[in-house]
Design a protein around this motif. Structure first.
Motif, PDB file in Angstrom:
ATOM      1  N   CYS A 127      11.901 -33.952 -21.356  1.00 53.76           N
ATOM      2  CA  CYS A 127      12.729 -34.620 -22.375  1.00 53.76           C
ATOM      3  C   CYS A 127      13.607 -33.635 -23.143  1.00 53.76           C
ATOM      4  O   CYS A 127      14.742 -33.971 -23.503  1.00 53.76           O
ATOM      5  CB  CYS A 127      11.835 -35.396 -23.349  1.00 53.76           C
ATOM      6  SG  CYS A 127      10.922 -36.750 -22.584  1.00 53.76           S
ATOM      7  N   TYR A 128      13.102 -32.426 -23.400  1.00 54.06           N
ATOM      8  CA  TYR A 128      13.840 -31.470 -24.213  1.00 54.06           C
ATOM      9  C   TYR A 128      14.493 -30.372 -23.379  1.00 54.06           C
ATOM     10  O   TYR A 128      14.935 -29.366 -23.937  1.00 54.06           O
ATOM     11  CB  TYR A 128      12.909 -30.820 -25.251  1.00 54.06           C
ATOM     12  CG  TYR A 128      12.320 -31.787 -26.257  1.00 54.06           C
ATOM     13  CD1 TYR A 128      12.939 -33.020 -26.493  1.00 54.06           C
ATOM     14  CD2 TYR A 128      11.151 -31.495 -26.955  1.00 54.06           C
ATOM     15  CE1 TYR A 128      12.404 -33.922 -27.395  1.00 54.06           C
ATOM     16  CE2 TYR A 128      10.619 -32.392 -27.866  1.00 54.06           C
ATOM     17  CZ  TYR A 128      11.246 -33.607 -28.078  1.00 54.06           C
ATOM     18  OH  TYR A 128      10.720 -34.502 -28.967  1.00 54.06           O
ATOM     19  N   LYS A 141      18.140 -24.092 -28.692  1.00 56.58           N
ATOM     20  CA  LYS A 141      19.100 -24.168 -27.582  1.00 56.58           C
ATOM     21  C   LYS A 141      20.340 -23.328 -27.862  1.00 56.58           C
ATOM     22  O   LYS A 141      20.867 -22.673 -26.954  1.00 56.58           O
ATOM     23  CB  LYS A 141      19.505 -25.636 -27.353  1.00 56.58           C
ATOM     24  CG  LYS A 141      18.347 -26.560 -27.012  1.00 56.58           C
ATOM     25  CD  LYS A 141      17.650 -26.145 -25.740  1.00 56.58           C
ATOM     26  CE  LYS A 141      16.487 -27.057 -25.432  1.00 56.58           C
ATOM     27  NZ  LYS A 141      15.725 -26.604 -24.241  1.00 56.58           N
ATOM     28  N   VAL A 176      17.339 -34.707 -24.622  1.00 56.51           N
ATOM     29  CA  VAL A 176      18.323 -33.660 -24.873  1.00 56.51           C
ATOM     30  C   VAL A 176      19.226 -33.550 -23.652  1.00 56.51           C
ATOM     31  O   VAL A 176      18.754 -33.633 -22.514  1.00 56.51           O
ATOM     32  CB  VAL A 176      17.632 -32.317 -25.160  1.00 56.51           C
ATOM     33  CG1 VAL A 176      18.662 -31.212 -25.381  1.00 56.51           C
ATOM     34  CG2 VAL A 176      16.720 -32.436 -26.362  1.00 56.51           C
ATOM     35  N   PHE A 208      21.947 -35.348 -28.396  1.00 51.73           N
ATOM     36  CA  PHE A 208      20.652 -36.010 -28.281  1.00 51.73           C
ATOM     37  C   PHE A 208      20.904 -37.504 -28.042  1.00 51.73           C
ATOM     38  O   PHE A 208      21.680 -38.123 -28.784  1.00 51.73           O
ATOM     39  CB  PHE A 208      19.804 -35.816 -29.543  1.00 51.73           C
ATOM     40  CG  PHE A 208      19.521 -34.381 -29.879  1.00 51.73           C
ATOM     41  CD1 PHE A 208      18.386 -33.752 -29.396  1.00 51.73           C
ATOM     42  CD2 PHE A 208      20.393 -33.660 -30.674  1.00 51.73           C
ATOM     43  CE1 PHE A 208      18.133 -32.430 -29.704  1.00 51.73           C
ATOM     44  CE2 PHE A 208      20.141 -32.334 -30.999  1.00 51.73           C
ATOM     45  CZ  PHE A 208      19.000 -31.712 -30.503  1.00 51.73           C
ATOM     46  N   ILE A 257      15.376 -28.278 -32.586  1.00 51.33           N
ATOM     47  CA  ILE A 257      15.644 -28.138 -31.145  1.00 51.33           C
ATOM     48  C   ILE A 257      17.020 -27.514 -30.929  1.00 51.33           C
ATOM     49  O   ILE A 257      17.205 -26.662 -30.045  1.00 51.33           O
ATOM     50  CB  ILE A 257      15.544 -29.509 -30.457  1.00 51.33           C
ATOM     51  CG1 ILE A 257      14.121 -30.046 -30.575  1.00 51.33           C
ATOM     52  CG2 ILE A 257      15.950 -29.408 -28.992  1.00 51.33           C
ATOM     53  CD1 ILE A 257      13.979 -31.485 -30.107  1.00 51.33           C
ATOM     54  N   CYS A 265      15.586 -32.781 -34.490  1.00 52.71           N
ATOM     55  CA  CYS A 265      16.756 -32.471 -33.660  1.00 52.71           C
ATOM     56  C   CYS A 265      17.404 -31.151 -34.065  1.00 52.71           C
ATOM     57  O   CYS A 265      17.872 -30.382 -33.212  1.00 52.71           O
ATOM     58  CB  CYS A 265      17.776 -33.609 -33.746  1.00 52.71           C
ATOM     59  SG  CYS A 265      17.228 -35.158 -32.993  1.00 52.71           S
TER      60      CYS A 265
END
Length: 441
Positions: free
Chosen positions: A29-30, A257, A207, A196, A253, A250
Protein backbone atom coordinates in the motif's frame (compact mmCIF):
# COMPACT_ATOMS: atom_id res chain seq x y z
CA UNK A 1 -11.43 9.93 -28.74
CA UNK A 2 -12.73 9.00 -25.32
CA UNK A 3 -10.80 6.70 -23.02
CA UNK A 4 -12.14 3.16 -22.67
CA UNK A 5 -14.19 2.96 -19.45
CA UNK A 6 -13.64 0.32 -16.81
CA UNK A 7 -16.13 -2.51 -16.70
CA UNK A 8 -18.03 -3.35 -13.54
CA UNK A 9 -16.02 -6.55 -13.12
CA UNK A 10 -12.71 -4.65 -13.26
CA UNK A 11 -14.00 -2.05 -10.81
CA UNK A 12 -15.13 -4.69 -8.29
CA UNK A 13 -11.87 -6.61 -8.70
CA UNK A 14 -9.71 -3.54 -7.95
CA UNK A 15 -11.81 -2.52 -4.95
CA UNK A 16 -11.72 -6.06 -3.60
CA UNK A 17 -7.93 -6.14 -3.99
CA UNK A 18 -7.61 -2.80 -2.15
CA UNK A 19 -9.71 -4.18 0.72
CA UNK A 20 -7.36 -7.17 0.94
CA UNK A 21 -4.29 -4.86 0.97
CA UNK A 22 -3.18 -6.01 -2.49
CA UNK A 23 -2.36 -4.12 -5.69
CA UNK A 24 -2.39 -5.13 -9.34
CA UNK A 25 1.36 -4.60 -9.84
CA UNK A 26 2.36 -6.48 -6.69
CA UNK A 27 3.26 -3.42 -4.58
CA UNK A 28 2.32 -2.83 -0.98
CA UNK A 29 0.00 0.00 0.00
CA UNK A 30 2.81 2.45 0.82
CA UNK A 31 5.27 1.40 -1.91
CA UNK A 32 6.44 3.85 -4.56
CA UNK A 33 7.17 2.77 -8.13
CA UNK A 34 10.73 2.76 -9.41
CA UNK A 35 12.01 6.18 -10.49
CA UNK A 36 14.44 6.32 -13.42
CA UNK A 37 16.13 9.54 -14.56
CA UNK A 38 17.96 9.95 -17.88
CA UNK A 39 19.51 13.15 -19.21
CA UNK A 40 19.75 14.42 -22.77
CA UNK A 41 22.77 15.73 -24.62
CA UNK A 42 21.92 19.37 -23.76
CA UNK A 43 21.66 20.92 -20.35
CA UNK A 44 18.14 21.15 -18.94
CA UNK A 45 16.69 18.18 -20.84
CA UNK A 46 15.68 14.99 -19.03
CA UNK A 47 13.17 12.14 -19.03
CA UNK A 48 11.73 10.82 -15.77
CA UNK A 49 10.05 7.42 -15.65
CA UNK A 50 7.75 6.65 -12.73
CA UNK A 51 6.85 3.06 -13.47
CA UNK A 52 5.40 3.28 -16.97
CA UNK A 53 4.53 6.98 -16.67
CA UNK A 54 7.09 8.99 -18.64
CA UNK A 55 7.55 12.77 -18.66
CA UNK A 56 9.96 14.80 -20.81
CA UNK A 57 11.21 18.10 -19.36
CA UNK A 58 13.01 20.87 -21.26
CA UNK A 59 14.24 24.18 -19.83
CA UNK A 60 15.06 27.23 -21.97
CA UNK A 61 15.87 30.87 -21.25
CA UNK A 62 15.89 34.30 -22.92
CA UNK A 63 16.45 37.94 -22.00
CA UNK A 64 13.21 39.92 -21.62
CA UNK A 65 12.14 43.15 -19.86
CA UNK A 66 10.95 42.53 -16.28
CA UNK A 67 7.50 43.03 -14.87
CA UNK A 68 6.78 46.62 -13.79
CA UNK A 69 5.90 45.67 -10.21
CA UNK A 70 9.05 43.47 -9.83
CA UNK A 71 11.89 45.14 -11.77
CA UNK A 72 14.71 43.17 -10.08
CA UNK A 73 13.26 39.65 -10.36
CA UNK A 74 13.38 37.17 -13.19
CA UNK A 75 10.35 35.51 -14.72
CA UNK A 76 9.39 31.84 -14.40
CA UNK A 77 7.02 30.16 -16.86
CA UNK A 78 5.71 26.59 -16.55
CA UNK A 79 3.73 24.63 -19.12
CA UNK A 80 2.49 21.03 -19.08
CA UNK A 81 1.07 19.39 -22.21
CA UNK A 82 -1.04 16.24 -22.44
CA UNK A 83 -0.95 14.83 -25.97
CA UNK A 84 -2.79 11.84 -27.50
CA UNK A 85 0.61 10.13 -27.71
CA UNK A 86 0.41 9.53 -23.95
CA UNK A 87 -3.20 8.30 -23.85
CA UNK A 88 -6.05 8.23 -26.40
CA UNK A 89 -8.31 10.16 -24.04
CA UNK A 90 -6.22 13.35 -24.29
CA UNK A 91 -7.04 15.82 -27.07
CA UNK A 92 -4.45 18.23 -28.50
CA UNK A 93 -4.96 21.97 -28.03
CA UNK A 94 -7.77 21.60 -25.52
CA UNK A 95 -7.64 22.95 -21.98
CA UNK A 96 -9.32 20.22 -19.94
CA UNK A 97 -10.04 20.47 -16.23
CA UNK A 98 -7.29 17.96 -15.51
CA UNK A 99 -4.70 19.97 -17.45
CA UNK A 100 -5.65 23.24 -15.72
CA UNK A 101 -5.47 21.59 -12.30
CA UNK A 102 -2.06 20.05 -13.02
CA UNK A 103 -0.59 23.33 -14.32
CA UNK A 104 -1.79 25.25 -11.28
CA UNK A 105 -0.41 22.62 -8.93
CA UNK A 106 3.01 22.69 -10.62
CA UNK A 107 3.13 26.49 -10.42
CA UNK A 108 2.28 26.42 -6.73
CA UNK A 109 4.89 23.71 -6.13
CA UNK A 110 7.77 25.37 -8.00
CA UNK A 111 7.02 29.10 -8.06
CA UNK A 112 5.15 29.80 -4.82
CA UNK A 113 7.57 27.68 -2.80
CA UNK A 114 10.40 30.07 -3.77
CA UNK A 115 12.67 27.16 -4.66
CA UNK A 116 14.41 29.27 -7.36
CA UNK A 117 16.14 32.54 -6.53
CA UNK A 118 14.48 34.90 -9.02
CA UNK A 119 16.62 37.88 -7.99
CA UNK A 120 19.73 36.11 -9.29
CA UNK A 121 18.09 36.14 -12.75
CA UNK A 122 18.27 39.95 -12.97
CA UNK A 123 20.81 41.36 -15.45
CA UNK A 124 19.93 45.09 -15.51
CA UNK A 125 17.32 46.26 -13.02
CA UNK A 126 14.19 47.42 -14.76
CA UNK A 127 15.55 46.65 -18.23
CA UNK A 128 16.64 43.03 -18.75
CA UNK A 129 16.09 39.86 -16.78
CA UNK A 130 16.22 36.16 -17.57
CA UNK A 131 12.95 34.39 -18.33
CA UNK A 132 13.18 30.69 -17.47
CA UNK A 133 10.66 28.51 -19.31
CA UNK A 134 9.96 24.92 -18.24
CA UNK A 135 8.07 22.74 -20.75
CA UNK A 136 6.75 19.36 -19.61
CA UNK A 137 5.45 16.79 -22.09
CA UNK A 138 3.67 13.64 -20.99
CA UNK A 139 4.99 10.78 -23.14
CA UNK A 140 3.09 7.89 -21.55
CA UNK A 141 0.25 7.90 -19.01
CA UNK A 142 0.04 5.16 -16.41
CA UNK A 143 -1.20 7.17 -13.45
CA UNK A 144 0.16 9.80 -11.02
CA UNK A 145 1.08 12.47 -13.56
CA UNK A 146 1.70 15.19 -10.98
CA UNK A 147 4.43 13.28 -9.12
CA UNK A 148 6.32 12.44 -12.31
CA UNK A 149 5.94 16.02 -13.61
CA UNK A 150 7.19 17.58 -10.36
CA UNK A 151 10.25 15.31 -10.29
CA UNK A 152 11.01 15.98 -13.96
CA UNK A 153 10.60 19.74 -13.48
CA UNK A 154 12.93 20.08 -10.52
CA UNK A 155 15.53 17.75 -12.10
CA UNK A 156 15.54 19.76 -15.33
CA UNK A 157 15.90 23.04 -13.42
CA UNK A 158 18.83 21.67 -11.39
CA UNK A 159 20.48 20.33 -14.54
CA UNK A 160 20.00 23.53 -16.58
CA UNK A 161 22.81 26.02 -17.26
CA UNK A 162 22.16 29.54 -18.52
CA UNK A 163 24.71 31.53 -20.58
CA UNK A 164 27.08 33.83 -18.74
CA UNK A 165 26.48 37.59 -19.10
CA UNK A 166 28.60 40.69 -18.62
CA UNK A 167 27.38 44.31 -18.41
CA UNK A 168 29.56 47.27 -19.42
CA UNK A 169 27.63 50.51 -19.14
CA UNK A 170 24.51 49.96 -21.14
CA UNK A 171 25.89 47.10 -23.24
CA UNK A 172 24.93 43.55 -22.29
CA UNK A 173 27.13 40.77 -23.68
CA UNK A 174 25.91 37.17 -23.73
CA UNK A 175 28.73 34.61 -24.02
CA UNK A 176 28.49 31.25 -25.75
CA UNK A 177 29.39 28.01 -23.90
CA UNK A 178 32.70 27.92 -25.80
CA UNK A 179 33.68 31.39 -24.56
CA UNK A 180 32.58 31.01 -20.95
CA UNK A 181 31.16 28.15 -18.92
CA UNK A 182 27.37 28.35 -18.45
CA UNK A 183 26.02 29.29 -15.03
CA UNK A 184 23.63 26.99 -13.09
CA UNK A 185 20.46 28.32 -11.52
CA UNK A 186 20.38 29.23 -7.85
CA UNK A 187 18.03 26.64 -6.29
CA UNK A 188 17.31 26.74 -2.56
CA UNK A 189 15.47 23.42 -2.14
CA UNK A 190 13.73 20.67 -4.14
CA UNK A 191 9.95 20.46 -3.64
CA UNK A 192 8.56 17.06 -4.69
CA UNK A 193 4.90 16.01 -4.85
CA UNK A 194 3.60 12.75 -3.38
CA UNK A 195 0.04 11.60 -4.16
CA UNK A 196 -2.28 9.51 -1.97
CA UNK A 197 -5.43 7.79 -3.24
CA UNK A 198 -8.35 7.16 -0.88
CA UNK A 199 -11.02 4.48 -1.23
CA UNK A 200 -14.37 4.05 0.49
CA UNK A 201 -14.41 7.56 1.94
CA UNK A 202 -10.88 7.46 3.36
CA UNK A 203 -10.98 3.97 4.83
CA UNK A 204 -8.17 2.65 2.60
CA UNK A 205 -5.06 4.51 1.46
CA UNK A 206 -2.64 3.88 -1.42
CA UNK A 207 0.59 5.74 -2.27
CA UNK A 208 1.44 6.49 -5.92
CA UNK A 209 -1.82 5.25 -7.54
CA UNK A 210 -1.72 3.72 -11.01
CA UNK A 211 -4.03 4.66 -13.88
CA UNK A 212 -6.65 1.99 -13.08
CA UNK A 213 -6.57 2.82 -9.38
CA UNK A 214 -7.14 6.51 -10.19
CA UNK A 215 -10.37 5.61 -12.01
CA UNK A 216 -11.75 3.75 -9.01
CA UNK A 217 -10.57 6.03 -6.17
CA UNK A 218 -12.93 8.36 -4.28
CA UNK A 219 -10.41 11.17 -3.76
CA UNK A 220 -6.75 12.14 -3.86
CA UNK A 221 -4.44 14.12 -1.60
CA UNK A 222 -1.25 15.71 -3.00
CA UNK A 223 1.47 16.97 -0.64
CA UNK A 224 4.55 18.85 -1.91
CA UNK A 225 7.47 18.74 0.53
CA UNK A 226 11.25 19.14 0.53
CA UNK A 227 13.87 17.12 2.36
CA UNK A 228 13.81 19.60 5.27
CA UNK A 229 10.22 18.41 6.05
CA UNK A 230 8.78 21.75 4.93
CA UNK A 231 5.35 21.48 3.30
CA UNK A 232 5.34 23.61 0.14
CA UNK A 233 1.75 23.02 -0.96
CA UNK A 234 -1.14 20.68 -0.32
CA UNK A 235 -4.26 19.93 -2.36
CA UNK A 236 -7.20 17.59 -1.78
CA UNK A 237 -9.75 16.76 -4.48
CA UNK A 238 -12.59 14.33 -4.88
CA UNK A 239 -14.99 15.54 -2.19
CA UNK A 240 -13.76 13.30 0.63
CA UNK A 241 -13.58 14.37 4.27
CA UNK A 242 -10.20 13.71 5.88
CA UNK A 243 -9.51 13.85 9.59
CA UNK A 244 -6.35 15.22 11.22
CA UNK A 245 -4.79 11.82 11.86
CA UNK A 246 -5.04 10.85 8.19
CA UNK A 247 -3.32 14.06 7.05
CA UNK A 248 -0.53 13.63 9.63
CA UNK A 249 0.02 10.04 8.58
CA UNK A 250 0.25 11.13 4.93
CA UNK A 251 2.73 13.89 5.80
CA UNK A 252 5.00 11.39 7.59
CA UNK A 253 4.94 9.06 4.59
CA UNK A 254 5.67 12.04 2.31
CA UNK A 255 8.77 12.99 4.33
CA UNK A 256 10.22 9.49 3.90
CA UNK A 257 9.49 9.32 0.16
CA UNK A 258 10.81 12.83 -0.52
CA UNK A 259 14.09 12.06 1.24
CA UNK A 260 14.57 8.94 -0.90
CA UNK A 261 13.72 10.72 -4.17
CA UNK A 262 15.94 13.72 -3.35
CA UNK A 263 18.91 11.43 -2.74
CA UNK A 264 18.22 9.68 -6.04
CA UNK A 265 18.10 13.02 -7.90
CA UNK A 266 21.38 14.20 -6.40
CA UNK A 267 23.13 10.94 -7.35
CA UNK A 268 21.82 11.17 -10.93
CA UNK A 269 23.03 14.79 -11.26
CA UNK A 270 26.46 13.93 -9.85
CA UNK A 271 26.88 10.96 -12.19
CA UNK A 272 25.91 13.02 -15.25
CA UNK A 273 28.29 15.83 -14.30
CA UNK A 274 31.10 13.34 -13.74
CA UNK A 275 30.57 11.74 -17.17
CA UNK A 276 30.55 15.15 -18.88
CA UNK A 277 33.80 16.22 -17.18
CA UNK A 278 35.56 12.98 -18.09
CA UNK A 279 34.46 13.31 -21.70
CA UNK A 280 32.44 10.10 -21.74
CA UNK A 281 29.32 9.34 -23.71
CA UNK A 282 26.06 10.84 -22.47
CA UNK A 283 22.53 11.42 -23.74
CA UNK A 284 19.31 9.48 -24.16
CA UNK A 285 20.92 6.94 -26.52
CA UNK A 286 23.49 5.95 -23.89
CA UNK A 287 20.80 5.42 -21.26
CA UNK A 288 19.28 2.50 -23.20
CA UNK A 289 20.44 -0.80 -21.62
CA UNK A 290 22.48 -3.13 -23.80
CA UNK A 291 20.29 -6.14 -23.04
CA UNK A 292 17.42 -4.83 -25.13
CA UNK A 293 16.93 -5.32 -28.85
CA UNK A 294 17.42 -1.60 -29.46
CA UNK A 295 21.07 -1.74 -28.30
CA UNK A 296 23.55 0.16 -30.45
CA UNK A 297 26.56 -1.96 -29.54
CA UNK A 298 27.43 -5.45 -28.35
CA UNK A 299 30.18 -6.50 -25.98
CA UNK A 300 32.96 -8.57 -27.53
CA UNK A 301 33.00 -12.25 -26.52
CA UNK A 302 36.27 -14.21 -26.22
CA UNK A 303 36.62 -17.33 -28.38
CA UNK A 304 38.69 -20.26 -27.05
CA UNK A 305 40.96 -21.58 -29.83
CA UNK A 306 42.94 -24.06 -27.72
CA UNK A 307 42.94 -27.79 -28.66
CA UNK A 308 41.10 -27.09 -31.90
CA UNK A 309 43.17 -29.60 -33.90
CA UNK A 310 42.66 -32.37 -31.37
CA UNK A 311 38.91 -31.85 -31.34
CA UNK A 312 38.83 -31.90 -35.15
CA UNK A 313 40.78 -35.21 -35.22
CA UNK A 314 38.37 -36.77 -32.73
CA UNK A 315 35.38 -35.73 -34.84
CA UNK A 316 37.00 -37.21 -37.96
CA UNK A 317 37.77 -40.52 -36.25
CA UNK A 318 34.26 -40.87 -34.86
CA UNK A 319 32.66 -40.11 -38.24
CA UNK A 320 31.70 -42.94 -40.64
CA UNK A 321 34.23 -43.74 -43.38
CA UNK A 322 33.33 -42.56 -46.89
CA UNK A 323 31.89 -45.04 -49.37
CA UNK A 324 34.33 -46.66 -51.85
CA UNK A 325 31.79 -47.04 -54.65
CA UNK A 326 31.85 -44.18 -57.08
CA UNK A 327 29.23 -43.67 -59.78
CA UNK A 328 30.45 -43.64 -63.35
CA UNK A 329 30.11 -40.30 -65.09
CA UNK A 330 27.46 -40.06 -67.74
CA UNK A 331 28.47 -37.94 -70.70
CA UNK A 332 25.42 -37.16 -72.80
CA UNK A 333 27.32 -35.27 -75.47
CA UNK A 334 31.01 -34.65 -76.09
CA UNK A 335 32.39 -31.61 -74.29
CA UNK A 336 30.13 -31.94 -71.22
CA UNK A 337 31.07 -32.63 -67.58
CA UNK A 338 29.33 -34.34 -64.68
CA UNK A 339 28.23 -32.61 -61.46
CA UNK A 340 27.21 -34.80 -58.54
CA UNK A 341 26.90 -38.59 -58.47
CA UNK A 342 25.55 -39.10 -61.96
CA UNK A 343 21.86 -39.04 -60.99
CA UNK A 344 19.51 -37.95 -63.70
CA UNK A 345 18.49 -34.33 -63.56
CA UNK A 346 14.97 -33.96 -62.25
CA UNK A 347 14.83 -30.23 -62.83
CA UNK A 348 11.93 -29.30 -65.05
CA UNK A 349 9.97 -32.50 -64.35
CA UNK A 350 6.35 -32.03 -63.59
CA UNK A 351 5.06 -32.61 -60.11
CA UNK A 352 2.19 -34.99 -59.34
CA UNK A 353 -0.38 -32.21 -59.33
CA UNK A 354 0.92 -30.88 -62.66
CA UNK A 355 0.86 -34.37 -64.13
CA UNK A 356 -2.76 -34.87 -63.08
CA UNK A 357 -3.72 -31.52 -64.61
CA UNK A 358 -1.96 -32.43 -67.88
CA UNK A 359 -3.73 -35.81 -68.02
CA UNK A 360 -7.10 -34.15 -67.38
CA UNK A 361 -6.43 -31.62 -70.15
CA UNK A 362 -5.55 -34.44 -72.59
CA UNK A 363 -8.80 -36.26 -71.76
CA UNK A 364 -10.75 -33.07 -72.30
CA UNK A 365 -9.08 -32.51 -75.66
CA UNK A 366 -10.00 -36.06 -76.76
CA UNK A 367 -13.62 -35.57 -75.66
CA UNK A 368 -13.88 -32.28 -77.55
CA UNK A 369 -12.45 -33.96 -80.69
CA UNK A 370 -15.10 -36.70 -80.49
CA UNK A 371 -17.85 -34.12 -80.06
CA UNK A 372 -16.59 -32.25 -83.12
CA UNK A 373 -16.73 -35.44 -85.18
CA UNK A 374 -20.31 -36.07 -84.03
CA UNK A 375 -21.28 -32.52 -84.95
CA UNK A 376 -19.84 -32.99 -88.46
CA UNK A 377 -21.81 -36.21 -89.03
CA UNK A 378 -25.01 -34.55 -87.83
CA UNK A 379 -24.40 -31.59 -90.14
CA UNK A 380 -23.95 -33.87 -93.16
CA UNK A 381 -27.18 -35.72 -92.35
CA UNK A 382 -29.13 -32.46 -92.02
CA UNK A 383 -27.72 -31.27 -95.35
CA UNK A 384 -28.99 -34.38 -97.08
CA UNK A 385 -32.46 -34.07 -95.58
CA UNK A 386 -32.86 -30.37 -96.40
CA UNK A 387 -31.85 -30.50 -100.06
CA UNK A 388 -35.45 -30.05 -101.07
CA UNK A 389 -36.69 -26.49 -101.63
CA UNK A 390 -39.76 -26.91 -99.46
CA UNK A 391 -39.97 -24.25 -96.72
CA UNK A 392 -40.13 -25.23 -93.05
CA UNK A 393 -43.24 -24.07 -91.23
CA UNK A 394 -42.83 -23.80 -87.46
CA UNK A 395 -46.53 -23.24 -86.65
CA UNK A 396 -49.80 -24.00 -88.43
CA UNK A 397 -52.01 -21.71 -86.35
CA UNK A 398 -53.56 -18.71 -88.09
CA UNK A 399 -53.08 -16.38 -85.12
CA UNK A 400 -49.30 -16.76 -84.92
CA UNK A 401 -46.94 -15.51 -87.59
CA UNK A 402 -45.44 -18.06 -89.96
CA UNK A 403 -41.62 -18.15 -89.86
CA UNK A 404 -39.83 -19.56 -92.90
CA UNK A 405 -36.19 -20.58 -92.54
CA UNK A 406 -33.71 -21.15 -95.32
CA UNK A 407 -32.10 -24.51 -94.55
CA UNK A 408 -28.95 -23.95 -96.63
CA UNK A 409 -27.50 -21.16 -94.42
CA UNK A 410 -27.54 -23.06 -91.10
CA UNK A 411 -25.20 -25.91 -91.99
CA UNK A 412 -22.56 -23.45 -93.22
CA UNK A 413 -22.55 -21.56 -89.91
CA UNK A 414 -22.39 -24.67 -87.78
CA UNK A 415 -19.62 -26.14 -89.92
CA UNK A 416 -17.56 -22.96 -89.61
CA UNK A 417 -18.07 -22.93 -85.83
CA UNK A 418 -17.07 -26.58 -85.46
CA UNK A 419 -14.00 -26.08 -87.63
CA UNK A 420 -12.86 -23.15 -85.48
CA UNK A 421 -13.41 -25.12 -82.27
CA UNK A 422 -11.47 -28.09 -83.62
CA UNK A 423 -8.58 -25.87 -84.66
CA UNK A 424 -8.46 -24.21 -81.19
CA UNK A 425 -8.40 -27.57 -79.36
CA UNK A 426 -5.70 -28.93 -81.67
CA UNK A 427 -3.58 -25.80 -81.12
CA UNK A 428 -3.91 -26.07 -77.32
CA UNK A 429 -2.95 -29.75 -77.37
CA UNK A 430 0.06 -29.01 -79.60
CA UNK A 431 1.24 -26.20 -77.30
CA UNK A 432 0.98 -28.42 -74.21
CA UNK A 433 2.96 -31.22 -75.85
CA UNK A 434 5.59 -28.71 -76.91
CA UNK A 435 5.91 -27.35 -73.33
CA UNK A 436 6.27 -30.90 -71.94
CA UNK A 437 9.06 -31.68 -74.41
CA UNK A 438 10.91 -28.48 -73.43
CA UNK A 439 10.59 -29.30 -69.71
CA UNK A 440 11.87 -32.83 -70.28
CA UNK A 441 14.93 -31.56 -72.21
Amino acid sequence: MKATPLSNCERRFILRAVEERKRLDGRQCYDYRNVRISFGADYGCCIVELGKTRVLAQVSCELVPPKPNRPTEGILFFNLELSPMAAPGFEPGRQTDLLVKLNRLIERCLRNSKCIDTESLCVVAGEKVWQIRLDLHLLNHDGNIIDAASIAGIVALCHFRRPDVSVQGEEVTVYTPEERDPVPLSIHHMPICVSFAFFQQGTYLLVDPSEREERVMDGVLVIAMNKHREICTMQSSGGIMLIKDQVLRCSKITAVKVAEITELIQKALENDQKVRKEGGKFGFAESIPNQKITAFKMESAAVDTNNVEEQAEEIITKADPPSEVFAKPILHTPGTAQIGEGIENSWGDLEESDREEAAEEEDESEVTALECQKMETEDTSTMKETKKDEPIVLSDSEEEEVVILEPQELPKKTRAQTNSKQENTSKKAFNKRRKKKRAAH
